[in-house]
Design an enzyme around this catalytic site. Structure first.
Site, PDB file in Angstrom:
ATOM      1  N   ASP A 181     -10.449 -31.676 -10.792  1.00 34.06           N
ATOM      2  CA  ASP A 181     -11.169 -30.728  -9.943  1.00 34.06           C
ATOM      3  C   ASP A 181     -10.828 -29.329 -10.448  1.00 34.06           C
ATOM      4  O   ASP A 181     -10.729 -29.138 -11.657  1.00 34.06           O
ATOM      5  CB  ASP A 181     -10.814 -30.928  -8.468  1.00 34.06           C
ATOM      6  CG  ASP A 181     -11.921 -30.467  -7.515  1.00 34.06           C
ATOM      7  OD1 ASP A 181     -12.559 -29.443  -7.817  1.00 34.06           O
ATOM      8  OD2 ASP A 181     -12.155 -31.118  -6.489  1.00 34.06           O
ATOM      9  N   HIS A 197     -13.326 -28.650 -12.670  1.00 35.50           N
ATOM     10  CA  HIS A 197     -14.569 -28.071 -12.148  1.00 35.50           C
ATOM     11  C   HIS A 197     -14.588 -26.561 -12.297  1.00 35.50           C
ATOM     12  O   HIS A 197     -15.634 -25.957 -12.467  1.00 35.50           O
ATOM     13  CB  HIS A 197     -14.755 -28.449 -10.678  1.00 35.50           C
ATOM     14  CG  HIS A 197     -15.031 -29.911 -10.463  1.00 35.50           C
ATOM     15  ND1 HIS A 197     -15.589 -30.709 -11.431  1.00 35.50           N
ATOM     16  CD2 HIS A 197     -14.833 -30.713  -9.398  1.00 35.50           C
ATOM     17  CE1 HIS A 197     -15.720 -31.937 -10.971  1.00 35.50           C
ATOM     18  NE2 HIS A 197     -15.254 -31.979  -9.748  1.00 35.50           N
TER      19      HIS A 197
END
Length: 524
Positions: free
Chosen positions: A257, A291
């Site tokens: 993430d 991300h």
């Protein structure tokens, strides 16, 4: 004399052994632990308690493999892993019971103990050259099992426990899907209301959830660590939340993430505590898979202020610098400086400031629920092979305010887009886009575009496209390459567009005027 010397020597040896035994270092192998991979939670926790009773100390892990459940850190405790030491955490969820007070995605609740957990303590350290493995796959698989179920499935004992211990928890309707799972993985390291934290040198891998997650803490230093969480859900790297005086440096991060995320609580729960994250420095870090490289939000309801990000490389992340929130969050993000960043292979936006993250609600009156982005300045950025150079989007009741981009060079598919913002400046910004305009401005006011342009202008496509924007100064521009259209302007609300001190010898059409543009909108 010989007998006397022997007695003196015995006293010396006895004193030396006593000194070594009381120097604050506890070798875990001498405290009932083992380095054969056999679970020894009680021995490790016992050593922590023993050191704590003596005022503090260092729990030393020599080379070898160790297995443990959740560990609770106390004041003045150091966990030191020698080179060759591998500390693994159990895959048995029972080893993270009983539930403790913790914060999950910005909401305070009772849930599984973090792997390393500290509450209301000070002077805690994890350091060394060893490796700490969270063995998070068991946790990831349980989340996948719950989320991919095609119909109702029996609740586990952990879900039932969560419901029993979190009655009356408050959350926004959009978050109901997450709450309904009743399964909240533990962070790798969560210090809660602590001060003076140091994490240095070690490697963390396979975190069940967020990796380094101080909450409500003061004076946090994370330096020289490696985080590697491959192919995993929500395994952010370093997430300080509602913390002050945070220093992150010299880290190498590749996760499932965001690599580094600054937060301060979610919605009403975050505003209830009202604790901003402030005085944060991030420098000399490399971020690979993730991300986002460095992200602010979206849980920023307590406010985020006084942040500097410098001397970092993002290579292969989905986004570079990302600041995100949405209506209902509330909180103020302000006084942010980003400088000296290199980005490569960015799959989405290199730079994004967006107030439409997570949901798209109707316009609201300005209240404590209204998020605010202001005083954000980004400079000295190089980007190659990016999908979009930048994206800025405010909400109509609260445009993004006072933003500047200086000395930026981007090569990518799309350029900068600015929507619903005011007081935005571009200085010495070159965007070589292969699709569309380098700069697209709409529903915005009070802008400066100073020495901007593209080295690869596209025939029939304006370098700068303006729609329903006002009070714009376009100055000091000298396109070196043959340019078909430099500016295209349209929209009934477009006005006060000033062109000053420009050299357009290489431009075929300086301004292409749309059908709805007022004749007096452009001032040359």
């Amino acid at each position: 004399m010989k007998i006397k010397n022997i007695i003196i020597l015995l006293f010396f040896i006895t004193g030396l052994n006593t000194a070594l035994a009381n120097d604050g270092w506890l070798n875990i192998l001498n405290e009932g632990g083992n380095n054969k991979g056999i679970k020894c939670t009680e021995a490790i926790q016992g050593a922590i308690e023993k050191a704590s009773k003596n005022g503090g100390g260092t729990i030393f892990f020599p080379a070898g493999e160790y297995l443990t459940g959740a560990l609770k850190l106390k004041s003045n405790i150091t966990i030191h892993l020698d080179s060759g030491a591998l500390l693994k955490f159990s895959e048995n969820f029972d080893d993270y019971l009983p539930y403790v007070e913790m914060r999950y995605e910005g909401i305070v609740m009772q849930s599984f103990s973090p792997l390393f957990y500290a509450k209301d303590v000070e002077n805690i350290t994890i350091k060394g050259r060893g490796v700490i493995d969270g063995q998070g796959k068991a946790w990831w698989n349980e989340v996948y099992r719950i989320e991919t179920a095609k119909g109702p499935i029996p609740e586990t004992k952990y879900q039932k426990m969560w419901t029993e211990q979190n009655k009356g928890i408050v959350y926004e309707p959009y978050y109901k899907r997450t709450i309904d799972k009743h399964f909240f993985r533990p962070s790798f390291f969560q210090a809660y209301n602590c001060k003076n934290i140091l994490i240095e040198g070690v490697t963390f891998k396979n975190s069940p959830f967020w990796t380094i997650n101080p909450e409500f803490c003061d004076n946090v230093t994370v330096t020289g660590i490696t985080i590697n969480n491959p192919h995993s859900p929500n395994t952010d790297g370093i997430n300080p939340s509602s913390c002050t005086n945070v220093h992150i440096s010299n880290c190498h991060i590749s996760v499932g993430d965001d690599c580094i995320t600054i937060k301060s609580g979610r919605d009403a729960d975050g505003r209830k505590y009202g604790k901003a994250t402030e005085n944060v420095t991030i420098t000399n870090c490399t971020m690979l898979s993730g991300h986002g490289g460095v992200v602010i939000g979206s849980e920023m309801s307590g406010g985020i202020k006084k942040i500097t990000i410098s001397n970092c490389v993002f290579d292969g992340t989905d986004r570079g610098i990302r600041i995100k929130a949405a209506r209902g969050r509330g909180g103020v993000v302000e006084d942010i400086r980003v400088d000296n960043i290199v980005m490569k292979n960015i799959k989405e936006e290199a730079i994004i400031l967006d107030l439409f993250y997570d949901k798209d609600n109707a316009v609201e009156p300005v209240t404590e629920r209204t998020p605010i982005f202001r005083n954000i300045h980004i400079s000295n950025v190089t980007g190659g092979n990016v999908n979009k150079a930048g994206f800025v989007r405010g909400i109509s009741e609260m445009p993004i305010q006072n933003i500047s981009f200086s000395n930026i060079n981007m090569d990518g598919k799309e350029g900068f887009t600015v929507i619903t913002a005011s007081d935005v400046e571009f200085h010495d910004v070159k965007v070589n886009a292969t699709l569309g305009s380098s700069f697209k401005i709409s529903d915005a006011k009070n802008l400066i575009l100073d020495n901007v342009g593209s080295s690869t202008p596209i025939k029939g496509i304006p370098v700068i496209k303006i729609d329903n924007a006002s009070n714009i100064m376009i100055n000091n521009n000298f396109p070196f390459n043959t340019t078909d259209i430099f500016i295209e302007a349209d929209g009934k609300e477009t006005k006060n567009i000033f062109l000053k001190n420009n050299v357009f010898n290489n431009v075929t059409t300086t301004v292409k005027k749309g059908k709805d543009l007022d004749k007096k909108a452009i001032v040359e």
